[in-house]
Every structure is written in C-alpha cells, then in structure tokens.
Design a protein around this motif. Structure first.
Motif, mmCIF file in Angstrom:
data_model
loop_
_atom_site.group_PDB
_atom_site.id
_atom_site.type_symbol
_atom_site.label_atom_id
_atom_site.label_comp_id
_atom_site.label_asym_id
_atom_site.label_seq_id
_atom_site.Cartn_x
_atom_site.Cartn_y
_atom_site.Cartn_z
ATOM 1 N N ILE A 40 7.386 10.416 -7.011
ATOM 2 C CA ILE A 40 7.387 9.380 -8.053
ATOM 3 C C ILE A 40 6.486 8.225 -7.639
ATOM 4 C CG2 ILE A 40 8.807 7.680 -9.262
ATOM 5 C CD1 ILE A 40 11.140 9.635 -9.056
ATOM 6 N N ASP A 41 6.523 7.872 -6.364
ATOM 7 C CA ASP A 41 5.661 6.801 -5.854
ATOM 8 C C ASP A 41 4.196 7.167 -6.041
ATOM 9 O OD1 ASP A 41 4.941 4.432 -4.700
ATOM 10 O OD2 ASP A 41 5.489 4.997 -2.656
ATOM 11 N N THR A 42 3.872 8.421 -5.810
ATOM 12 C CA THR A 42 2.497 8.895 -6.001
ATOM 13 C C THR A 42 2.088 8.819 -7.467
ATOM 14 O OG1 THR A 42 2.698 10.411 -4.109
ATOM 15 C CG2 THR A 42 0.926 10.849 -5.688
ATOM 16 N N LEU A 68 11.987 2.724 -5.631
ATOM 17 C CA LEU A 68 11.071 3.278 -4.642
ATOM 18 C C LEU A 68 11.271 2.634 -3.277
ATOM 19 C CD1 LEU A 68 7.784 3.475 -6.751
ATOM 20 C CD2 LEU A 68 9.332 5.346 -6.149
ATOM 21 N N CYS A 69 11.688 1.381 -3.298
ATOM 22 C CA CYS A 69 11.931 0.662 -2.049
ATOM 23 C C CYS A 69 13.169 1.198 -1.333
ATOM 24 C CB CYS A 69 12.089 -0.830 -2.335
ATOM 25 S SG CYS A 69 12.694 -1.819 -0.963
ATOM 26 N N LYS A 100 7.291 -3.875 -4.790
ATOM 27 C CA LYS A 100 7.849 -3.008 -3.757
ATOM 28 C C LYS A 100 7.610 -3.594 -2.367
ATOM 29 C CE LYS A 100 7.270 1.542 -1.669
ATOM 30 N NZ LYS A 100 6.431 2.776 -1.633
ATOM 31 N N THR A 101 6.414 -4.097 -2.137
ATOM 32 C CA THR A 101 6.109 -4.717 -0.847
ATOM 33 C C THR A 101 7.011 -5.918 -0.590
ATOM 34 O OG1 THR A 101 3.794 -4.019 -1.010
ATOM 35 C CG2 THR A 101 4.297 -5.814 0.514
ATOM 36 N N ALA A 102 7.234 -6.714 -1.619
ATOM 37 C CA ALA A 102 8.101 -7.887 -1.484
ATOM 38 C C ALA A 102 9.552 -7.473 -1.212
ATOM 39 C CB ALA A 102 8.026 -8.743 -2.744
ATOM 40 N N PHE A 103 10.005 -6.419 -1.867
ATOM 41 C CA PHE A 103 11.375 -5.939 -1.657
ATOM 42 C C PHE A 103 11.571 -5.426 -0.234
ATOM 43 C CE2 PHE A 103 11.586 -4.800 -6.439
ATOM 44 C CZ PHE A 103 11.927 -6.105 -6.741
ATOM 45 N N GLY A 143 8.686 -1.774 -14.676
ATOM 46 C CA GLY A 143 8.172 -1.642 -13.322
ATOM 47 C C GLY A 143 9.065 -2.195 -12.236
ATOM 48 N N LEU A 144 9.792 -3.274 -12.521
ATOM 49 C CA LEU A 144 10.625 -3.894 -11.496
ATOM 50 C C LEU A 144 11.735 -2.956 -11.016
ATOM 51 C CD1 LEU A 144 10.183 -6.655 -10.261
ATOM 52 C CD2 LEU A 144 12.052 -7.540 -11.657
#
Length: 223
Positions: A45-47, A34-35, A110-113, A27-28
């Motif tokens: 892919i995000d979906t 995605l970021c 992703k939010t953190a990135f 996942g990482l």
C-alpha cells in the motif's frame, strides 16, 4: 491588445483547494496507518501511494481515463445518477489533481508521525483513551508541522499539475482550463501577456509555499 482571461487562475485555485481538502481527509488516516502498520500488505500500500510521484503524467492520466471514462463502471454509474460525465469536467480535474498531490501529504505526514515519542501514546492508552482520541488530541498536535508541510506541498502540486489534468479534464476554455494548461495554450496562440502573467503568479506562489515548507521543516528538526 490581447484580452487577459483570469478564469484559469480562479479555476486552478478552486481545484487545488478542493483536492488538498480531499487529500487531507483521505491521506492523513492512510499516513497514520502506514506509520503503525507492518507487513508486506502495508509495504505494498505504501508503494501504491507513492506511485503517482514516479509515474509519467500521461500514464497516470491514461489509468484515470480507463477508470473514470464513460465506458467504465464508475463513469457510467456517475453519468446515470448525476447526469454528467467525470472526464472533461471540473470534477475530473479535481480527481486528477488529488491523485497527483496526495502522495506528498501522505509522505510528509508519515514522517512526522514516525518522529512522535511512543511513550506519549502508550500513556494516553493506559489512561483509557481510544485510538481515535489519541490520534486527534495527541498525534495531530505533535505532528502538525509535518502535516502542514504536507498540505502546502500537496496544494502547490495540485495547483501546478499539467499532464494528468489535461488528459482527464481536457482544455475546454472557461470550463476545465487550469493555469498550467492556459500557459501552454497562451504560448501556442501567441498570447504572451497572459502567459507571462500566469507564469509570474505561479512562480510567486511556488516560492512562497516552498519558503513556508522550509520553515516548518526547520522547526520540526528543532522540535
């Protein structure tokens, strides 16, 4: 007095730890891709990565049964090579738990990135560092709180999965029966003592993990 079988407790922790580790490894990189990625393919892919969150567990379990069952290419190959099935085994439970829990790690990471200052990354690249080196030495240390929050959410989601795991691994006593399934089975059989014990354990774990996540999210906002 009804006998208390703690096998579902230990199996659930084993499944949750293993699936969380797999979610972290897979996942990482997906979250970072995605970021940084752009375009319709990335959006698609995000979906897909978020789909397990919104799909009913029975639908998700059905897809996994079709994909991993004995009649599928993957299931047949696995049975020929390893001499065992994927479905109705601990392996099936781990796969099901990974599928339902990995979106939480991806979304949080992703939010953190996205909150990382790009100037740090550009400066590292100008100094000649590779993308892998930038990711390991800069991105992860800066985004570790969001990653940790994703790991904890992924763990508790894997620990508490019921529907998808039930469809893929079944409810075989002392083999594939995890805590959520054991709670349902205990209620059906009238073993209220075991049901109450497992409910208290799972509730306590959920409260502790959500408390940790809230602390990490608060530190992310301050940082």
């Amino acid at each position: 007095m009804n006998e208390i079988n703690l096998f579902p407790l230990f199996l659930s922790f084993r499944v949750a730890f293993t699936s969380t580790l797999i979610s972290f490894v897979i996942g990482l990189p997906i979250a970072y891709f995605l970021c940084k990625g752009r375009g319709k393919i990335v959006d698609f892919i995000d979906t897909l990565t978020a789909l397990p969150i919104v799909l009913p567990p029975t639908v998700l379990g059905y897809y996994l049964l079709v994909l991993l069952g004995r009649q599928s290419p993957i299931g047949s190959f696995f049975e020929e090579v390893f001499g065992t099935m994927i479905v109705f085994t601990t392996t099936g439970a781990i796969i099901a738990a990974t599928v339902v829990s990995i979106p939480y790690l991806i979304k949080s990471s992703k939010t953190a990135f996205l909150e990382i200052n790009e100037d740090y990354l550009h400066a590292a690249r100008l100094l000649g560092r590779s993308e892998f080196n930038v990711f390991i030495t800069i991105v992860i240390p800066i985004a570790w709180r969001g990653i940790a929050a994703g790991i904890t959410l992924s763990f508790v989601r894997a620990l508490g999965d019921f529907g998808t795991t039930l469809m893929v691994s079944g409810s075989i006593p002392n083999r594939t029966m995890t805590m959520p399934i054991a709670i349902y089975d205990a209620l059906q059989s009238g073993n209220n003592l075991l049901a109450n014990l497992l409910v208290i354990i799972m509730t306590s774990i959920a409260i502790i993990i959500l408390f940790i996540v809230n602390i990490l999210e608060r530190k992310m906002k301050k940082g």
